[in-house]
Design a protein around this motif. Sequence first.
Motif, PDB file in Angstrom:
ATOM      1  N   LEU A  49       8.643  28.025   7.971  1.00 14.97           N
ATOM      2  CA  LEU A  49       7.655  28.059   9.062  1.00 14.97           C
ATOM      3  C   LEU A  49       7.669  26.688   9.775  1.00 14.97           C
ATOM      4  N   ALA A  50       8.725  26.466  10.517  1.00 16.30           N
ATOM      5  CA  ALA A  50       8.962  25.131  11.068  1.00 16.30           C
ATOM      6  C   ALA A  50       8.033  24.789  12.231  1.00 16.30           C
ATOM      7  N   GLY A  51       7.390  25.794  12.825  1.00 14.75           N
ATOM      8  CA  GLY A  51       6.540  25.515  13.998  1.00 14.75           C
ATOM      9  C   GLY A  51       5.056  25.554  13.689  1.00 14.75           C
ATOM     10  N   LEU A  52       4.688  25.463  12.398  1.00 14.60           N
ATOM     11  CA  LEU A  52       3.269  25.605  11.999  1.00 14.60           C
ATOM     12  C   LEU A  52       2.380  24.482  12.534  1.00 14.60           C
ATOM     13  N   LYS A  53       1.182  24.869  13.024  1.00 11.53           N
ATOM     14  CA  LYS A  53       0.193  23.864  13.445  1.00 11.53           C
ATOM     15  C   LYS A  53      -0.888  23.682  12.388  1.00 11.53           C
ATOM     16  N   ALA A  54      -1.189  24.745  11.617  1.00 13.25           N
ATOM     17  CA  ALA A  54      -2.206  24.646  10.561  1.00 13.25           C
ATOM     18  C   ALA A  54      -2.097  25.845   9.631  1.00 13.25           C
TER      19      ALA A  54
ATOM     20  N   PRO B 196       4.442  23.318   4.093  1.00  9.87           N
ATOM     21  CA  PRO B 196       5.104  22.230   4.829  1.00  9.87           C
ATOM     22  C   PRO B 196       4.317  20.923   4.744  1.00  9.87           C
ATOM     23  N   ALA B 197       5.034  19.826   4.536  1.00  9.38           N
ATOM     24  CA  ALA B 197       4.390  18.507   4.454  1.00  9.38           C
ATOM     25  C   ALA B 197       3.745  18.179   5.797  1.00  9.38           C
ATOM     26  N   GLY B 198       2.590  17.552   5.736  1.00  9.01           N
ATOM     27  CA  GLY B 198       1.975  17.033   6.957  1.00  9.01           C
ATOM     28  C   GLY B 198       1.195  18.048   7.771  1.00  9.01           C
ATOM     29  N   VAL B 199       1.313  19.331   7.460  1.00 10.15           N
ATOM     30  CA  VAL B 199       0.574  20.347   8.238  1.00 10.15           C
ATOM     31  C   VAL B 199      -0.869  20.394   7.724  1.00 10.15           C
ATOM     32  N   PRO B 200      -1.855  20.378   8.625  1.00 12.14           N
ATOM     33  CA  PRO B 200      -3.245  20.439   8.157  1.00 12.14           C
ATOM     34  C   PRO B 200      -3.530  21.738   7.393  1.00 12.14           C
ATOM     35  N   VAL B 201      -4.256  21.593   6.280  1.00 17.58           N
ATOM     36  CA  VAL B 201      -4.714  22.757   5.503  1.00 17.58           C
ATOM     37  C   VAL B 201      -6.231  22.816   5.682  1.00 17.58           C
ATOM     38  N   VAL B 202      -6.728  23.987   6.052  1.00 17.78           N
ATOM     39  CA  VAL B 202      -8.155  24.147   6.358  1.00 17.78           C
ATOM     40  C   VAL B 202      -8.717  25.234   5.451  1.00 17.78           C
ATOM     41  N   ARG B 203      -9.885  24.953   4.845  1.00 22.62           N
ATOM     42  CA  ARG B 203     -10.486  25.930   3.936  1.00 22.62           C
ATOM     43  C   ARG B 203     -11.744  26.515   4.564  1.00 22.62           C
ATOM     44  N   VAL B 204     -12.314  27.498   3.891  1.00 26.19           N
ATOM     45  CA  VAL B 204     -13.520  28.127   4.437  1.00 26.19           C
ATOM     46  C   VAL B 204     -14.756  27.309   4.047  1.00 26.19           C
ATOM     47  N   ILE B 205     -15.517  26.954   5.055  1.00 31.20           N
ATOM     48  CA  ILE B 205     -16.888  26.464   4.847  1.00 31.20           C
ATOM     49  C   ILE B 205     -17.727  27.341   5.754  1.00 31.20           C
TER      50      ILE B 205
END
Length: 315
Positions: free
Chosen positions: A56-61, A79-88
């Motif tokens: 997934l080379a074009g991932l933003k998050a 992927p390294a460096g891609v933001p990971v966002v969880r549920v709040i």
Amino acid sequence: MTLLVATANWAADVWAERFAAALPGRRILVLGDDYEPADIRYVAAWKQPAGALRGLAGLKAVFGLGAGVDYLMEDPDLPAGVPVVRVIDPDLTHRMSEYVVLHCLAHLRQFRRYEAQQRDRVWDDDRDQPAARDVRVGLLGLGELGTDAACKLAMMGFKVAGWTRSPRSVQGIETFAGEAGLTPFLARTDILVVLLPLTPATEGIVDARMLAGLARDGRLGGPILINAGRGRLQVEADILAALEAGTLKAATLDVFQTEPLPAGSPLWSHPAVTVTPHNAAMSEPSAVTAHVARQIARIEAGEMPEGLVDRASGY
Ligand code: NDP
Ligand code: OXD
């Protein structure tokens, strides 16, 4: 913009439908659809199968569809460096607090005992019942979920404390932090509620040593464990041994080292164990897809998403 729903054990088509409603005009895919991995901009994942994040080379998050993201952190293809966002989200938070308050009250008010008495047609009215104010609840983890549950337990009258990695201050809650705070926190705890994330620092933390550190002088006749965090936080053999030895009086477990809990596990039939099937706080698709849509809007406006995971600490 293309979003891929990557889940092996939740109904991907239901989630894809909700994402289509929350993100009109965007292309929503599920695993198995025909797509070019490099075209995917966002992934919404829950326990994705191996290889789902590859190429997934074009991932933003990457969005986790729950509060915990251990399954993403452990994926070698993240992927390294891609933001990971969880549920709040308040929906998830309130569901967890319902679970924690319900089971603290069930232990305080001896729910299992009266269920057995009804089954056996026994009328034994115990007149020596502790009040919530006589019981000390300790939460491992005072994050989004732990803090809300702690405040609601305090409102019920329980004496509440929490343990965290870094020092925290929450009105009406006694707080302890770090290695040095753990021993005094356990020593004042009758009901231990586990709401930690699974990280390399917390795996196996609920073990014989921790259980032996809990208060022995409480009004419930022995310490009680409630784990609604992650199964790999606990050592199930140690919990069973502690129940046999009387070091632990009872346990309510929503999460297990192996899920689904294997049919042969002695936890299923242990008289002092309550088993629930990892649904203390389910992710409600409309609430969670709305949360993800809000975060995509923030990212595309150049803002920080809410629920951004610190990849170094793993939560
Ligand atoms: P948060 O990230 O908001 O909070 C985590 C808390 O744990 C923080 O207080 C943090 O301390 C503390 N913590 C983390 N690592 C350590 C450590 N090494 N030592 C001491 N304290 C530590 O998470 P949430 O409250 O949103 O969720 C907690 C967990 O609940 C999730 O990660 C997930 O695994 C589980 N969960 C289970 C569900 C179920 O249905 N059973 C549903 C939803 C979530 P600090 O404040 O210092 O950072
Ligand atoms: C979560 C869960 O992490 O449901 O949200 O376990």
